[in-house]
Design a protein around this motif. Sequence first.
Motif, PDB file in Angstrom:
ATOM      1  N   PRO A  13      16.854 -10.137  -2.554  1.00 51.46           N
ATOM      2  CA  PRO A  13      17.035 -10.108  -4.030  1.00 51.46           C
ATOM      3  C   PRO A  13      15.756 -10.500  -4.767  1.00 51.46           C
ATOM      4  N   ALA A  14      15.066 -11.527  -4.236  1.00 54.29           N
ATOM      5  CA  ALA A  14      13.852 -12.009  -4.919  1.00 54.29           C
ATOM      6  C   ALA A  14      12.740 -10.962  -4.883  1.00 54.29           C
ATOM      7  N   VAL A  15      12.626 -10.237  -3.772  1.00 52.51           N
ATOM      8  CA  VAL A  15      11.545  -9.238  -3.639  1.00 52.51           C
ATOM      9  C   VAL A  15      11.830  -8.018  -4.513  1.00 52.51           C
ATOM     10  N   VAL A  16      13.104  -7.582  -4.550  1.00 56.81           N
ATOM     11  CA  VAL A  16      13.465  -6.358  -5.283  1.00 56.81           C
ATOM     12  C   VAL A  16      13.090  -6.463  -6.760  1.00 56.81           C
ATOM     13  N   LYS A  17      13.223  -7.679  -7.329  1.00 57.68           N
ATOM     14  CA  LYS A  17      12.889  -7.874  -8.755  1.00 57.68           C
ATOM     15  C   LYS A  17      11.465  -7.409  -9.071  1.00 57.68           C
ATOM     16  N   ASN A  18      10.565  -7.554  -8.068  1.00 59.73           N
ATOM     17  CA  ASN A  18       9.151  -7.238  -8.318  1.00 59.73           C
ATOM     18  C   ASN A  18       8.849  -5.748  -8.342  1.00 59.73           C
ATOM     19  N   VAL A  19       9.900  -4.905  -8.142  1.00 62.93           N
ATOM     20  CA  VAL A  19       9.684  -3.457  -8.246  1.00 62.93           C
ATOM     21  C   VAL A  19       9.205  -3.102  -9.648  1.00 62.93           C
ATOM     22  N   ALA A  20       9.670  -3.853 -10.622  1.00 67.37           N
ATOM     23  CA  ALA A  20       9.310  -3.559 -12.020  1.00 67.37           C
ATOM     24  C   ALA A  20       7.900  -4.045 -12.373  1.00 67.37           C
ATOM     25  N   CYS A  21       7.236  -4.698 -11.429  1.00 68.39           N
ATOM     26  CA  CYS A  21       5.900  -5.257 -11.692  1.00 68.39           C
ATOM     27  C   CYS A  21       4.898  -4.144 -12.021  1.00 68.39           C
ATOM     28  N   LYS A  22       3.983  -4.450 -12.944  1.00 75.69           N
ATOM     29  CA  LYS A  22       3.006  -3.439 -13.350  1.00 75.69           C
ATOM     30  C   LYS A  22       1.870  -3.292 -12.321  1.00 75.69           C
ATOM     31  N   ASN A  23       1.633  -4.342 -11.540  1.00 77.63           N
ATOM     32  CA  ASN A  23       0.545  -4.318 -10.555  1.00 77.63           C
ATOM     33  C   ASN A  23       0.879  -3.344  -9.420  1.00 77.63           C
ATOM     34  N   ILE A  24       0.025  -2.338  -9.235  1.00 80.83           N
ATOM     35  CA  ILE A  24       0.324  -1.278  -8.257  1.00 80.83           C
ATOM     36  C   ILE A  24       0.336  -1.813  -6.822  1.00 80.83           C
ATOM     37  N   GLU A  25      -0.577  -2.746  -6.524  1.00 81.78           N
ATOM     38  CA  GLU A  25      -0.634  -3.290  -5.160  1.00 81.78           C
ATOM     39  C   GLU A  25       0.663  -4.025  -4.814  1.00 81.78           C
ATOM     40  N   VAL A  26       1.156  -4.822  -5.758  1.00 81.58           N
ATOM     41  CA  VAL A  26       2.420  -5.552  -5.537  1.00 81.58           C
ATOM     42  C   VAL A  26       3.556  -4.550  -5.366  1.00 81.58           C
ATOM     43  N   LYS A  27       3.548  -3.540  -6.225  1.00 81.19           N
ATOM     44  CA  LYS A  27       4.598  -2.519  -6.190  1.00 81.19           C
ATOM     45  C   LYS A  27       4.649  -1.841  -4.808  1.00 81.19           C
ATOM     46  N   LYS A  28       3.463  -1.498  -4.274  1.00 82.79           N
ATOM     47  CA  LYS A  28       3.401  -0.837  -2.957  1.00 82.79           C
ATOM     48  C   LYS A  28       3.970  -1.754  -1.873  1.00 82.79           C
ATOM     49  N   LEU A  29       3.620  -3.051  -1.955  1.00 79.54           N
ATOM     50  CA  LEU A  29       4.129  -4.003  -0.957  1.00 79.54           C
ATOM     51  C   LEU A  29       5.650  -4.128  -1.026  1.00 79.54           C
ATOM     52  N   VAL A  30       6.189  -4.115  -2.247  1.00 79.03           N
ATOM     53  CA  VAL A  30       7.649  -4.192  -2.413  1.00 79.03           C
ATOM     54  C   VAL A  30       8.292  -2.982  -1.746  1.00 79.03           C
ATOM     55  N   TYR A  31       7.711  -1.810  -1.947  1.00 80.97           N
ATOM     56  CA  TYR A  31       8.274  -0.592  -1.350  1.00 80.97           C
ATOM     57  C   TYR A  31       8.211  -0.647   0.188  1.00 80.97           C
ATOM     58  N   VAL A  32       7.126  -1.198   0.720  1.00 81.32           N
ATOM     59  CA  VAL A  32       7.026  -1.349   2.184  1.00 81.32           C
ATOM     60  C   VAL A  32       8.157  -2.240   2.686  1.00 81.32           C
ATOM     61  N   TYR A  33       8.401  -3.356   1.937  1.00 76.11           N
ATOM     62  CA  TYR A  33       9.479  -4.287   2.298  1.00 76.11           C
ATOM     63  C   TYR A  33      10.838  -3.580   2.231  1.00 76.11           C
ATOM     64  N   LEU A  34      11.037  -2.810   1.163  1.00 72.40           N
ATOM     65  CA  LEU A  34      12.331  -2.133   0.963  1.00 72.40           C
ATOM     66  C   LEU A  34      12.612  -1.112   2.071  1.00 72.40           C
ATOM     67  N   VAL A  35      11.577  -0.358   2.469  1.00 72.52           N
ATOM     68  CA  VAL A  35      11.762   0.625   3.547  1.00 72.52           C
ATOM     69  C   VAL A  35      12.245  -0.093   4.812  1.00 72.52           C
ATOM     70  N   ARG A  36      11.683  -1.305   5.049  1.00 74.65           N
ATOM     71  CA  ARG A  36      12.029  -2.055   6.268  1.00 74.65           C
ATOM     72  C   ARG A  36      13.483  -2.540   6.238  1.00 74.65           C
ATOM     73  N   TYR A  37      13.971  -2.978   5.037  1.00 78.29           N
ATOM     74  CA  TYR A  37      15.293  -3.625   5.009  1.00 78.29           C
ATOM     75  C   TYR A  37      16.372  -2.828   4.266  1.00 78.29           C
TER      76      TYR A  37
END
Length: 624
Positions: A13-37
């Motif tokens: 839940p805590a990681v998913v919130k950061n999908v809305a983040c404007k920083n592209i690097e953070v956004k990419k990391l969130v997507y990597v996490y989401l693909v895994r789980y």
Amino acid sequence: MIARGKNASDLFPAVVKNVACKNIEVKKLVYVYLVRYAEEQQDLALLSISTFQRGLKDPNQLIRASALRVLSSIRVTIIVPIMMLAIKEAASDMSPYVRKTAAHAIPKLYSLDPEQKDQLIEVIEKLLADKTTLVAGSVVMAFEEVCPERIDLIHKNYRKLCNLLIDVEEWGQVVIINMLTRYARTQFLNPNVNEALLEEGGGGDKTFYGSDEDEDEDEEEKENKAEAAAMAKRKPYVMDPDHRLLLRNTKPLLQSRNAAVVMAVAQLYFHLAPKAEVGVIAKALVRLLRSHSEVQYVVLQNVATMTIKRRGMFEPYLKSFYIRSTDPTQIKILKLEVLTNLANETNISTILREFQTYIKSMDKDFVAATIQAIGRCATNIGEVRDTCLNGLVQLLSNRDELVVAESVVVIKKLLQMQPEKHSDIIKHMAKLTDNIQVPMARASILWLIGEYCEHVPKIAPDVLRKMAKSFTNEEDIVKLQILNLAAKLYLTNSKQTKLLTQYVLNLAKYDQNYDIRDRARFIRQLIVPTEKSGALSKYAKKLFLALKPAPVLESPFKDRDHFQLGSLSHLLNAKAGGYQELPDWPETAPDPSVRNVEVKESVRAVRTVTYRDTGALWVLRGSQ
């Protein structure tokens, strides 16, 4: 945490919130996490699905691709329509990277809901027409997973795929080459067809010889017809230009740094190229023998299969298959297999010298395989049979019991080919029954003495006497051969062995193993005539002393090439899940015009200009 293999699913839940983040690097990391789980936490992933859908419209191509990757990783049938829509949109995206991701998403959606097949085939057809190298490998992979039978989709894109092949990424090259191998087997004629016909019809002109004068005319007619049929069949073979295009465009990939690509091209040439051209793959495959042992293992498996049909192309590289003491056992055994397949009258002396050094190895499995290899060389090349036999007989005095045991088993097979010449060897082996303790070897010696007891009439009864003494302590396989020996001696020399045979049969009657009790009962009824004896007892000699054909020592790789080389099925020698059979060559060539693609004149003109411009750019760069 994920990289270290730790479970980070509690933080979803805590990681998913950061999908809305404007920083592209953070956004990419969130997507990597989401693909895994996404598969494990499907409910939570579904809650944030609207965010992924917004991500599909993001101006950054990496975010669009990542959003599609996450969406296709959520394995819930409810969102199939959303996934379908996303894949269709991504297939028309401006960015080739997003289109590539769409191609990767197709098999995922197909495995989730196979009913979407027809719509997915439309997307595949659209992506196959893509002219970028980035998409080519991925869409062919999707084609292979979803609709490999729809070969009509490849026709119009065949030439484009052949031309793009050199620039596609390595794993895409492997997928495309494997697909094109099967495609070519359905669309082109066998380039070696005339050779096959010549081999089959070698004696076609002499099929019929009449002895009566009345039949002379019929004979001539038949001969003329046979000749005409043979000539009709032996039309000069003309290779389809598209077939040549495939061979020409894959050849440079033999220089690839990736072993899988080299292997893929090698199997393509083996299955598709004219016999005279297949030799080019030998050097590339030998180069791969300097790689890791896993790569060597796969390459040697395929080389062992190739050397059975195309021995000539690996003969110049014979020394590359010599065995090093540092090789693992499975690599040693495969190299032995290749050396045995390459053995012929000219190189057999050097190969046998190599084998002599291998027998001194500490690796027992390897030594056993070497002795079997010597036996195979002896059966295949008659000129060295006696030399090999004498060498194996010398091994019988070896201190190592396993070497002696394996030698006995191989000598037994060789002696079956011409036993009358080798009664001395049989006598020598009879003396070994006191020393050899390995059950298989003891059983082989007893079988030999029983089978050829006429050649050693004085020794055979004495061997039976010794065996009767130790009968109760022998292994089951040896006991069965003692019974066989007793039966054969009873039938050929009952005066000396009658009482011994009865004694052995009585011992076997009370044995713990039911096979031995059954064999004893069966033999007694056959050879010892009584009033109750059945009709078979008259034929006891024919049953026990029948001439037996000599064993054929064949390579375990014989006929393995019906599996596509380089495939898992070929490696296992069994059909693996998802394996697609290599089709047979067609009798008549299908229509080649299906591969013709109309190119508009204006497009052609634009292409040439663009090509020249890029050429000039390269020249400029080179001069700088």
